[in-house]
Enzyme design. Structure first.
Site, short mmCIF file in Angstrom:
data_model
loop_
_atom_site.label_atom_id
_atom_site.label_comp_id
_atom_site.label_asym_id
_atom_site.label_seq_id
_atom_site.Cartn_x
_atom_site.Cartn_y
_atom_site.Cartn_z
CG HIS A 141 -0.11 -6.45 -4.34
ND1 HIS A 141 -0.62 -7.32 -3.56
CD2 HIS A 141 -1.15 -5.91 -5.06
CE1 HIS A 141 -1.88 -7.17 -3.31
NE2 HIS A 141 -2.15 -6.30 -4.51
CD GLU A 142 -0.71 -3.18 -8.04
OE1 GLU A 142 -1.40 -3.75 -8.57
OE2 GLU A 142 -1.14 -2.96 -6.83
CG HIS A 145 -3.13 -7.89 -8.98
ND1 HIS A 145 -4.23 -8.65 -8.37
CD2 HIS A 145 -3.06 -6.97 -7.96
CE1 HIS A 145 -4.65 -8.10 -7.35
NE2 HIS A 145 -4.08 -7.08 -6.98
CD GLU A 216 -6.15 -6.65 -3.78
OE1 GLU A 216 -5.18 -6.29 -3.42
OE2 GLU A 216 -6.59 -6.26 -4.93
#
Length: 326
Positions: A141-142, A145, A216
């Site tokens: 997930h990071e 980003h 997100e």
């Protein structure tokens, strides 16, 4: 590689993000026109464009220093480093970000910087409660980003919001000084201008929050594409929702469900909605499509990362003058 469903959703989220930033810029331009006519309109547009190209970049090292983060050497946790390197390789980032460890029991993970200079940090508390499959989902997930340049997009949105707030305050001051003469000539137009100046910052703040939620969702879908495993991230979000639902501190990775905060005022979407979208996106992936290594245990770095921090893992976050929890 992302499947068609994930690609379509990511594209839709990007379009939504673009429309939100365009809407925020329109609000700034409208205030500029009200305050300065065509010249004010042009200056407002020029300022937004300058913000897009020259948006301030906070050094990753500065943020990591505030959190007392330590870079994780491979000798400390080879499984975790190998897992992170595989995710970075799949993301095809131009420069590999570094992975940092925060000796805190706070449940937190975040990415900082740009694609050319970035880092991902994860806390001791998060590594303690998640299994390897869930850790993989959080790290993916990071990394997503960074891959989607979310920090830059959100930085531009924050700058536009600040410009809106500054112009609104200046306009309200001008309006206050013009009240006596305006009242003598009828104040209907003055009332409309006052409503615009007061409501504009709130409108842009709401759009900024909506932009954050869209990014997100984008990172969630990107994580599924990187890992080939929707269940790991979904399980991590569910576990962290339970772990934080009774606490008093915010956690920036998973949206916390509360009875008092409306969805439109959250920086993160509700966890149940995120999980639903993640599972829907991952339905076409097969278990053997995951390229993640089979880790034997939760890859928490050994305590001896730095001599001064040995055996000093903090139990919770502390308040900082800048408003940061670490």
């Amino acid at each position: 590689m992302p499947n068609d469903h994930i690609t379509s959703n990511i594209r839709g989220n990007r379009i939504q993000s673009g429309l939100l930033i365009f809407g925020m810029a329109c609000v700034v331009a409208l205030i500029g026109y009200v305050l300065g006519g065509p010249l004010g309109f042009g200056l407002a547009i020029a300022t937004c464009l300058a913000m897009a190209f020259l948006s301030p970049r906070v050094s990753p090292q500065l943020v990591l220093k505030m959190y007392k983060a330590q870079e994780i050497p491979r000798s400390s946790s080879p499984e975790l480093i190998d897992l992170f390197a595989q995710l970075v390789q799949r993301a095809e980032l131009p420069v590999s970000p570094k992975l940092y460890y925060i000796p805190s029991r706070t449940l937190n993970a975040f990415a900082v910087g740009s694609q050319r200079d970035s880092a991902v940090a994860i806390t001791d508390g998060l590594l303690r409660i998640l299994n390897p499959r869930e850790v993989a989902g959080v790290l993916a997930h990071e990394v997503s980003h960074i891959r989607h340049k979310d920090m830059r997009v959100l930085g531009i949105a924050d700058g536009v919001s600040r410009i809106t707030g500054g112009l609104s305050q200046m306009g309200q001051l001008m309006l206050f000084l013009a009240v006596p003469s305006a009242m003598m000539n009828g104040g209907y137009m003055l009332l409309l201008v006052a409503i615009l100046l007061i409501s504009a910052p709130m409108i842009n703040n709401l759009m900024q929050l909506a932009l954050s939620r869209a990014r997100e969702f984008n990172a969630d879908l990107g994580a599924v594409a990187l890992t080939g495993d929707a269940g790991g991230l979904a399980s991590a979000l569910t576990k962290l929702e339970r772990a934080t639902s009774g606490g008093g501190f915010p956690w920036i990775f998973a949206g916390r469900k509360t009875q008092t905060t409306p969805a439109m005022l959250r920086t993160h979407p509700p966890t149940d909605e995120r999980v639903r979208r993640i599972i829907a996106a991952g339905e076409s992936f097969l278990a053997d499509q995951s390229v993640l290594p089979q880790l034997q245990h939760t890859p928490r770095p050994r305590q001896r990362l730095a001599p001064h921090d040995q055996n000093r893992v903090r139990k919770g976050p502390r308040w900082h003058v800048a408003g940061l929890w670490y």
